[in-house]
Design a protein around this motif. Structure first.
Motif, PDB file in Angstrom:
ATOM      1  N   VAL A 108       1.112  -1.131   0.336  1.00  0.00           N
ATOM      2  CA  VAL A 108      -0.251   0.472   0.245  1.00  0.00           C
ATOM      3  C   VAL A 108       0.741   1.093  -0.232  1.00  0.00           C
ATOM      4  N   VAL A 109       0.860   2.072  -1.033  1.00  0.00           N
ATOM      5  CA  VAL A 109       1.250   3.097  -0.679  1.00  0.00           C
ATOM      6  C   VAL A 109       0.751   4.451  -0.046  1.00  0.00           C
ATOM      7  N   ALA A 110       0.963   4.381   0.988  1.00  0.00           N
ATOM      8  CA  ALA A 110      -0.133   5.178   1.965  1.00  0.00           C
ATOM      9  C   ALA A 110       0.028   6.684   1.593  1.00  0.00           C
ATOM     10  N   GLY A 111      -1.196   7.052   1.715  1.00  0.00           N
ATOM     11  CA  GLY A 111      -1.596   8.254   1.522  1.00  0.00           C
ATOM     12  C   GLY A 111      -2.232   8.441  -0.164  1.00  0.00           C
ATOM     13  N   THR A 112      -1.540   7.433  -1.126  1.00  0.00           N
ATOM     14  CA  THR A 112      -1.763   7.384  -2.865  1.00  0.00           C
ATOM     15  C   THR A 112      -2.938   6.353  -2.726  1.00  0.00           C
ATOM     16  N   THR A 113      -2.502   4.928  -2.709  1.00  0.00           N
ATOM     17  CA  THR A 113      -3.207   3.920  -3.154  1.00  0.00           C
ATOM     18  C   THR A 113      -4.257   3.396  -1.429  1.00  0.00           C
ATOM     19  N   GLY A 114      -4.207   4.004  -0.734  1.00  0.00           N
ATOM     20  CA  GLY A 114      -4.843   3.266   0.921  1.00  0.00           C
ATOM     21  C   GLY A 114      -4.158   4.302   2.054  1.00  0.00           C
ATOM     22  N   VAL A 115      -5.027   3.703   2.837  1.00  0.00           N
ATOM     23  CA  VAL A 115      -3.892   4.254   4.178  1.00  0.00           C
ATOM     24  C   VAL A 115      -3.118   3.336   5.575  1.00  0.00           C
ATOM     25  N   LEU A 116      -2.179   3.537   5.607  1.00  0.00           N
ATOM     26  CA  LEU A 116      -2.024   2.670   6.706  1.00  0.00           C
ATOM     27  C   LEU A 116      -2.599   3.415   7.906  1.00  0.00           C
ATOM     28  N   ILE A 117      -2.480   2.081   9.107  1.00  0.00           N
ATOM     29  CA  ILE A 117      -3.083   2.792  10.536  1.00  0.00           C
ATOM     30  C   ILE A 117      -1.937   2.059  11.751  1.00  0.00           C
ATOM     31  N   ALA A 118      -1.257   2.785  12.515  1.00  0.00           N
ATOM     32  CA  ALA A 118      -0.627   1.504  13.734  1.00  0.00           C
ATOM     33  C   ALA A 118      -1.771   1.411  14.166  1.00  0.00           C
ATOM     34  N   ARG A 130     -15.047   6.103   8.193  1.00  0.00           N
ATOM     35  CA  ARG A 130     -16.280   7.238   7.921  1.00  0.00           C
ATOM     36  C   ARG A 130     -15.470   7.991   6.781  1.00  0.00           C
ATOM     37  N   GLU A 131     -14.417   8.490   6.862  1.00  0.00           N
ATOM     38  CA  GLU A 131     -13.791   9.802   6.345  1.00  0.00           C
ATOM     39  C   GLU A 131     -13.690   8.970   4.983  1.00  0.00           C
ATOM     40  N   MET A 132     -13.558   7.950   4.967  1.00  0.00           N
ATOM     41  CA  MET A 132     -12.657   7.538   3.597  1.00  0.00           C
ATOM     42  C   MET A 132     -14.514   7.126   2.284  1.00  0.00           C
ATOM     43  N   LEU A 133     -15.395   7.237   3.191  1.00  0.00           N
ATOM     44  CA  LEU A 133     -16.876   6.363   2.541  1.00  0.00           C
ATOM     45  C   LEU A 133     -17.342   7.538   2.417  1.00  0.00           C
ATOM     46  N   ALA A 134     -16.987   8.620   2.948  1.00  0.00           N
ATOM     47  CA  ALA A 134     -17.451   9.928   3.159  1.00  0.00           C
ATOM     48  C   ALA A 134     -17.159  10.864   2.081  1.00  0.00           C
ATOM     49  N   ASP A 135     -15.994  10.909   1.685  1.00  0.00           N
ATOM     50  CA  ASP A 135     -15.191  11.449   0.387  1.00  0.00           C
ATOM     51  C   ASP A 135     -15.561  10.260  -1.321  1.00  0.00           C
ATOM     52  N   GLY A 136     -16.477  10.859  -1.962  1.00  0.00           N
ATOM     53  CA  GLY A 136     -16.397  10.336  -2.683  1.00  0.00           C
ATOM     54  C   GLY A 136     -15.418  10.340  -3.502  1.00  0.00           C
ATOM     55  N   PRO A 137     -15.273  11.423  -3.865  1.00  0.00           N
ATOM     56  CA  PRO A 137     -14.018  12.195  -4.796  1.00  0.00           C
ATOM     57  C   PRO A 137     -12.647  11.918  -4.613  1.00  0.00           C
ATOM     58  N   GLY A 138     -12.205  11.632  -3.516  1.00  0.00           N
ATOM     59  CA  GLY A 138     -11.165  10.937  -2.642  1.00  0.00           C
ATOM     60  C   GLY A 138     -11.259   9.545  -2.792  1.00  0.00           C
ATOM     61  N   LEU A 139     -12.401   9.006  -2.929  1.00  0.00           N
ATOM     62  CA  LEU A 139     -12.321   7.468  -2.601  1.00  0.00           C
ATOM     63  C   LEU A 139     -11.676   7.333  -4.516  1.00  0.00           C
ATOM     64  N   LYS A 140     -12.651   7.611  -5.448  1.00  0.00           N
ATOM     65  CA  LYS A 140     -12.297   7.485  -6.208  1.00  0.00           C
ATOM     66  C   LYS A 140     -10.979   7.809  -7.381  1.00  0.00           C
ATOM     67  N   ARG A 141     -10.222   9.487  -7.112  1.00  0.00           N
ATOM     68  CA  ARG A 141      -8.830   9.457  -7.267  1.00  0.00           C
ATOM     69  C   ARG A 141      -7.352   8.514  -6.788  1.00  0.00           C
ATOM     70  N   MET A 142      -8.414   7.568  -5.451  1.00  0.00           N
ATOM     71  CA  MET A 142      -7.133   6.604  -4.851  1.00  0.00           C
ATOM     72  C   MET A 142      -7.249   5.616  -5.384  1.00  0.00           C
ATOM     73  N   GLY A 143      -8.731   5.254  -5.910  1.00  0.00           N
ATOM     74  CA  GLY A 143      -8.670   4.202  -6.688  1.00  0.00           C
ATOM     75  C   GLY A 143      -7.866   4.062  -7.931  1.00  0.00           C
ATOM     76  N   ASP A 144      -7.902   5.453  -9.112  1.00  0.00           N
ATOM     77  CA  ASP A 144      -7.381   5.257  -9.881  1.00  0.00           C
ATOM     78  C   ASP A 144      -5.829   5.173  -9.776  1.00  0.00           C
ATOM     79  N   ALA A 145      -5.637   6.428  -9.086  1.00  0.00           N
ATOM     80  CA  ALA A 145      -3.943   6.108  -8.037  1.00  0.00           C
ATOM     81  C   ALA A 145      -3.318   4.070  -7.760  1.00  0.00           C
ATOM     82  N   ALA A 146      -4.683   3.855  -7.403  1.00  0.00           N
ATOM     83  CA  ALA A 146      -4.062   2.447  -7.370  1.00  0.00           C
ATOM     84  C   ALA A 146      -4.041   1.319  -7.749  1.00  0.00           C
ATOM     85  N   ARG A 147      -5.212   1.586  -9.279  1.00  0.00           N
ATOM     86  CA  ARG A 147      -4.829   0.949 -10.467  1.00  0.00           C
ATOM     87  C   ARG A 147      -4.077   1.281 -10.925  1.00  0.00           C
ATOM     88  N   ALA A 148      -3.311   2.444 -11.215  1.00  0.00           N
ATOM     89  CA  ALA A 148      -1.920   3.141 -11.569  1.00  0.00           C
ATOM     90  C   ALA A 148      -0.771   2.711 -11.740  1.00  0.00           C
TER      91      ALA A 148
END
Length: 408
Positions: free
Chosen positions: A344-354, A366-384
């Motif tokens: 996982v590329v933290a902050g780009t393809t996902g989030v890491l939690i300690a 909650r925060e990630m699911l509430a941010d539709g555009p942010g979730l889409k950007r992160m999903g696109d970066a993950a695919r790339a």
């Protein structure tokens, strides 16, 4: 001049490449070995995978594709064994492997997990075949926290893994995190450890196209619950209990649906039962689905239809399922541990939690699911990110290491 094709033997004593990942003791290791073996076979190398027969129905020889054969050896009774029981059949397996390789040698032997390595080591030495060892997981002492690794489920594991670090010709790690563990915990020689990055099937694991997921998009636009997915064996090391606790922290109206894909290992019924009981206790029965283990194509369909994947494993040498989510355009929330820091590329393809605080996990969900555009950007970066990885590249790197050890 084109280099000559190699004759390669993989050894998988305790789990078969024919098993569905998520069943028995099949997991990421099975996916990795089969994907690498298929890529090697497509490149023209002759590959055999030696495994133990665990039933009476499967033939002794299975041709998976041209140049790739699975051989099932009759070590011990032909039944499913708990993982720790495999230490009792290593000697039989070693004897049968010796017979096979005396009759039809290979140029290089690649053992997967310590059971396989200890069984293969005397065979390799007697037959003059170089032995490479992959661990896939490295045991921690019984009193160690989960984050340090698996428990030594059989008496000889700690000593066996250390012996292989000292005596195998080369160690192959799947991540820099695993390499560091080999050096620190097993006192491995840094000059004898090679990292071979894993790949991902970006054709099978792909984002939903417009038509395929239109119903899902309509559902979400109409106020339907998004879906969060967990994938893996139902084993305490995977931390699925934390995911359930985290979702339970959310108000009922904000809870996503939870899909759990995987089955318990042969000795894992107690943990699986505890997960079911936790779902009931938290009033999540109507929004949680236990799917059991799925074939790869079905798994890919489930992943790409999810909004988010959780990987709360206490430790992973890499975390292949996180890369499969990335290939599917699905962001990941994973534990900040081990190889997950590379998957996982933290902050780009996902989030890491300690840590294990379910409220922290809940807040991030909650925060990630509430941010539709942010979730889409992160999903696109993950695919790339995933498109930069392939199993053919992984196999090509393996061949480089094989030729290196043969040349020695």
């Amino acid at each position: 001049m084109t280099p000559a094709a190699l004759s390669i033997g993989f050894v998988m004593l305790h789990t078969s490449p024919l098993d569905v990942p998520g069943t028995k003791d099949a997991g990421g290791m099975n996916v990795v070995v089969r994907a690498q073996a298929e890529a090697l076979a497509r490149a023209g190398h002759r590959v055999r995978i030696f495994t133990r027969r665990s039933d009476t129905e499967t033939p002794a020889r299975v041709e998976l594709m041209p140049n790739l054969t699975v051989l099932l050896l009759d070590a011990g009774a032909p039944r499913l064994l708990a993982k720790g029981e495999h230490e009792q059949v290593m000697e039989d397996f070693s004897r049968l492997l010796h017979t096979e390789l005396t009759a039809d040698p290979v140029e290089v032997l690649h053992a997967e997990h310590w059971f396989s390595g200890i069984a293969a080591l005397p065979v390799a030495r007697d037959c003059g075949i170089p032995l490479l060892q992959s661990y896939h997981s490295i045991a921690a002492p019984p009193e160690s926290p989960f984050g340090d690794g698996e428990r030594p489920e059989s008496p000889g594991r700690l000593a066996g893994e250390a012996r292989l670090a000292a005596e195998a010709d080369l160690i192959i790690a799947v991540s820099e995190a695993e390499r560091a563990t080999v050096l620190a915990r097993l006192e491995g020689d840094p000059d004898r450890v090679r990292v071979v990055p894993l790949g991902v099937d970006t054709d099978l694991f792909r984002p939903c196209d417009t038509a395929e997921c239109e119903e899902q998009r309509d559902w979400l636009r109409g106020g339907g619950r998004p879906e969060v997915i967990l994938v893996g064996r139902l084993h305490p090391l995977k931390g699925f209990d934390l995911a359930i606790e985290a979702i339970a922290q959310l108000p009922h109206a904000e809870r996503p649906t939870l899909r759990i894909v995987g089955a318990p290992p042969p000795d894992g019924d107690d943990y699986a039962r505890a997960l079911h009981e936790s779902v009931v206790a938290h009033g999540m029965l109507s929004t949680t689905a236990f799917e059991g283990a799925l074939r790869r194509r079905e798994l890919a369909e489930r992943i790409r239809s999810a909004s988010l994947m959780l990987v709360p494993s206490h430790t992973e040498t890499f975390g292949l399922v996180a890369l499969e989510a990335a290939a599917s355009g699905v962001p990941v929330i994973a534990r900040d541990a081990g190889g997950l820091r590379e998957a996982v590329v933290a902050g780009t393809t996902g989030v890491l939690i300690a840590g294990d605080d379910p409220e922290v996990w809940a807040s991030t969900i909650r925060e990630m699911l509430a941010d539709g555009p942010g979730l889409k950007r992160m999903g696109d970066a993950a695919r790339a990110h995933a498109l930069q990885r392939s199993w053919q590249a992984s196999a090509d790197r393996l061949v480089e290491v094989y030729r290196e050890v043969i040349a020695r």
